[in-house]
Write a protein that holds these residues in place. Structure first.
Motif: not given
Length: 218
Positions: A170-177
């Protein structure tokens, strides 16, 4: 034909998935290599890591980028295996390879560098827990020392282990660096490589926008 298919796949599938599906903070993007031979050495928390790194490269050079990726995932079925080998152009790595398999992977990596390609390698060897970096293996050192002035570009990624949690699809939109370090060359020996990379990863992690107090760092 393979080159054209890879460009189209990255342009119309990988880049939209990464740049629209994720809130991606790219820090020090100017350090991203534009030509090989070079090894991009990143921490590894998610199967998204490979696609995110691939998406960062300009379309004009993406055909030169060769990820060294886990065979158990990227060769998991016939369709994914065909895409991985023929379109993305991965060098498949098994978790517990036999000596002959390790030699075959190493030879393919040497050949890629000799052809001026850009290798993506995860020096931990396998995915760790989200935001926690495992021990660094010495394989990259033994690879690059055979190629004169082949730099290693360290990359720290944060948040991708939450965007695609381990054990799920399951792909979960998330803020990433994604923090890209300066290229490094001329390590004294394998131990120096490990200590230098550990220190560099810790320094790069301080630039992560999503860093919060009390959480583990790479």
């Amino acid at each position: 034909m393979a080159r054209i298919l890879k460009v189209l796949f990255v342009l119309f599938i990988v880049k939209p998935l990464v740049f629209i599906g994720l809130g991606l903070n790219i820090i020090h993007r100017q350090n991203l290599p534009t030509d090989g031979p070079v090894v991009v050495a990143a921490n590894h928390n998610s199967h998204l890591d490979t696609l995110v790194l691939l998406a960062l490269f300009p379309i004009a050079i993406v055909h030169k980028v060769r990820p060294v990726a886990a065979a158990d995932y990227f060769l998991s079925n016939k369709i994914v295996a065909w895409l991985s080998l023929n379109i993305i152009g991965i060098i498949p790595l098994k978790r517990s390879p036999s000596p002959s398999q390790r030699e075959a992977v190493l030879n393919e990596c040497h050949q890629a560098l000799a052809q001026g390609e850009i290798l993506i390698i995860f020096p931990e060897g396998s995915r760790g827990e989200p935001e926690v970096m495992s021990g660094i293996k010495k394989g990259i050192y033994h690879l690059v020392k055979a190629h004169a002035d082949c730099p290693v570009t360290p990359v720290v990624m944060r948040g991708l282990g939450r965007a695609l949690p381990r054990g799920t699809a399951m792909f979960v939109p998330f803020n990433c660096d994604v923090v890209i370090g300066d290229p490094m060359t001329q390590f004294e020996n394998a131990e120096d490589f490990v200590h230098t990379m550990q220190a560099r990863y810790q320094a790069l992690a301080q630039h992560c926008i999503t860093q919060t107090n009390g959480e583990h760092q790479p």
